[in-house]
Design an enzyme around this catalytic site. Structure first.
Site, PDB file in Angstrom:
ATOM      1  N   GLU A  16      79.017 -37.157 -23.789  1.00  6.06           N
ATOM      2  CA  GLU A  16      78.113 -38.305 -24.088  1.00  6.06           C
ATOM      3  C   GLU A  16      77.772 -38.261 -25.400  1.00  6.06           C
ATOM      4  O   GLU A  16      77.621 -36.919 -26.108  1.00  6.06           O
ATOM      5  CB  GLU A  16      76.530 -38.307 -23.283  1.00  6.06           C
ATOM      6  CG  GLU A  16      77.101 -38.255 -21.671  1.00  6.06           C
ATOM      7  CD  GLU A  16      77.735 -39.740 -21.357  1.00  6.06           C
ATOM      8  OE1 GLU A  16      77.898 -40.607 -21.863  1.00  6.06           O
ATOM      9  OE2 GLU A  16      78.359 -39.763 -20.173  1.00  6.06           O
ATOM     10  N   HIS A  64      73.873 -43.813 -21.154  1.00 10.67           N
ATOM     11  CA  HIS A  64      73.832 -42.627 -20.576  1.00 10.67           C
ATOM     12  C   HIS A  64      72.214 -42.065 -20.292  1.00 10.67           C
ATOM     13  O   HIS A  64      71.966 -41.359 -19.651  1.00 10.67           O
ATOM     14  CB  HIS A  64      74.167 -41.627 -21.418  1.00 10.67           C
ATOM     15  CG  HIS A  64      73.877 -41.410 -22.894  1.00 10.67           C
ATOM     16  ND1 HIS A  64      72.648 -41.415 -23.399  1.00 10.67           N
ATOM     17  CD2 HIS A  64      74.728 -41.822 -24.043  1.00 10.67           C
ATOM     18  CE1 HIS A  64      72.774 -41.528 -24.561  1.00 10.67           C
ATOM     19  NE2 HIS A  64      73.948 -41.790 -25.170  1.00 10.67           N
ATOM     20  N   HIS A 161      75.861 -42.983 -17.121  1.00 10.01           N
ATOM     21  CA  HIS A 161      76.709 -41.873 -17.425  1.00 10.01           C
ATOM     22  C   HIS A 161      76.028 -40.545 -17.481  1.00 10.01           C
ATOM     23  O   HIS A 161      74.992 -40.730 -18.078  1.00 10.01           O
ATOM     24  CB  HIS A 161      77.387 -42.325 -18.583  1.00 10.01           C
ATOM     25  CG  HIS A 161      78.283 -43.570 -18.337  1.00 10.01           C
ATOM     26  ND1 HIS A 161      79.709 -43.372 -18.482  1.00 10.01           N
ATOM     27  CD2 HIS A 161      78.023 -44.787 -17.903  1.00 10.01           C
ATOM     28  CE1 HIS A 161      80.222 -44.476 -18.278  1.00 10.01           C
ATOM     29  NE2 HIS A 161      79.398 -45.466 -17.858  1.00 10.01           N
ATOM     30  N   ASP A 166      79.869 -36.952 -14.342  1.00 10.64           N
ATOM     31  CA  ASP A 166      81.080 -37.486 -14.319  1.00 10.64           C
ATOM     32  C   ASP A 166      82.036 -36.748 -14.536  1.00 10.64           C
ATOM     33  O   ASP A 166      83.183 -36.957 -13.846  1.00 10.64           O
ATOM     34  CB  ASP A 166      80.989 -38.412 -15.588  1.00 10.64           C
ATOM     35  CG  ASP A 166      80.085 -39.523 -15.691  1.00 10.64           C
ATOM     36  OD1 ASP A 166      79.593 -39.890 -14.710  1.00 10.64           O
ATOM     37  OD2 ASP A 166      80.162 -40.264 -16.824  1.00 10.64           O
TER      38      ASP A 166
END
Length: 257
Positions: A16, A64, A161, A166
């Site tokens: 991220e 995120h 996210h 993930d």
């Protein structure tokens, strides 16, 4: 230099960031990896949140959920660079939309002046599951969420996210897409987190996605100003990349299908 992977070791990886593109000075704020050997999860993983020394774009935070305040006091990439390099070195990296993550990782090593690490393909091989999915399902949506739906992979905990979550989901998708293995014991279910790849470290539990049984979230529609800002950002991306964003291209292809 040829990369040797004699132990059939793969690392499913996700990051991220503060925003995009990397050429605008954006940085990595989270790295999540899980290890596969012989198509089996080993339980080893690497997970860390990072202090990027800059603020994240509001749009990125919306994706995120990692706030600037949360990252205060977290380690900088320089503090974990050697540990991260040792964890991924020599492995096959499995990444969804690999050019994005690879570009950011190369940039982080470049900022440290570590010239022997600025090209990840010199010490890892890279498999892009987005490219694989496009070849198998041309003209269809091939986001991670879309692949979960297509292959029956449970992603009910993915409301935002997150790099470790993930990577765990992508491991399930990859194994299902390439061989049919589904029921996995994922390393991130531990309350331990970042570190030496053995599942240790305390940071992984600091951000957790809420269960799917929570009441439906209130839908907040974007204002005209926010939509205009979004379109401006897409224009910047298109100018930087020399083409519209990939998901824009997919939407256009679907509309013309």
């Amino acid at each position: 230099m040829a990369v040797q992977n004699t132990d059939n070791r793969s690392i499913v990886l996700d990051t991220e960031t503060t925003g995009m593109p990397v050429t605008d000075g954006h940085r990595i704020i989270e790295i999540g990896c899980v290890e596969l050997i012989g198509r089996r999860l080993t339980g080893r993983h690497f997970h860390v949140y990072l202090q990027p020394d800059r603020e994240s774009d509001e749009g990125a935070i919306g994706v995120h959920g990692i706030t600037n305040e949360f990252l205060v006091g977290k380690p900088r990439f320089a503090e974990v660079a050697d540990e991260f390099y040792e964890f991924i070195k020599g492995a096959q990296l499995i990444i969804h939309n690999a050019p994005f993550d690879v570009g950011f990782i190369n940039n982080e090593f470049a900022l440290l002046g570590q010239q022997d690490r600025v090209d990840i393909t010199q010490y890892c091989t890279v498999l892009d599951t987005l490219q694989m999915a496009r070849e198998r399902h041309p003209g269809q949506r091939n986001s991670l969420d879309a692949l979960c739906k297509r292959y029956g992979v449970d992603n009910s905990g993915r409301e935002l996210h997150g790099a470790l979550l993930d990577s765990e989901i992508l491991a399930d998708v990859y194994l299902t897409m390439t061989g049919g293995q589904t029921s996995l014991s994922l390393a991130g279910n531990s309350s331990d987190g970042h570190g030496s790849g053995d599942g240790s470290g305390s940071q992984a539990s600091e951000i957790r996605r809420l269960p799917a049984t929570r009441p439906p979230a209130r839908i907040i529609r974007a204002s005209d100003e926010e939509l205009a800002a979004h379109e401006a950002r897409l224009a910047i991306i298109a100018k930087s990349a020399g083409a519209p964003a990939l998901w824009v291209q997919l939407l256009e292809a679907q509309a013309n299908a």
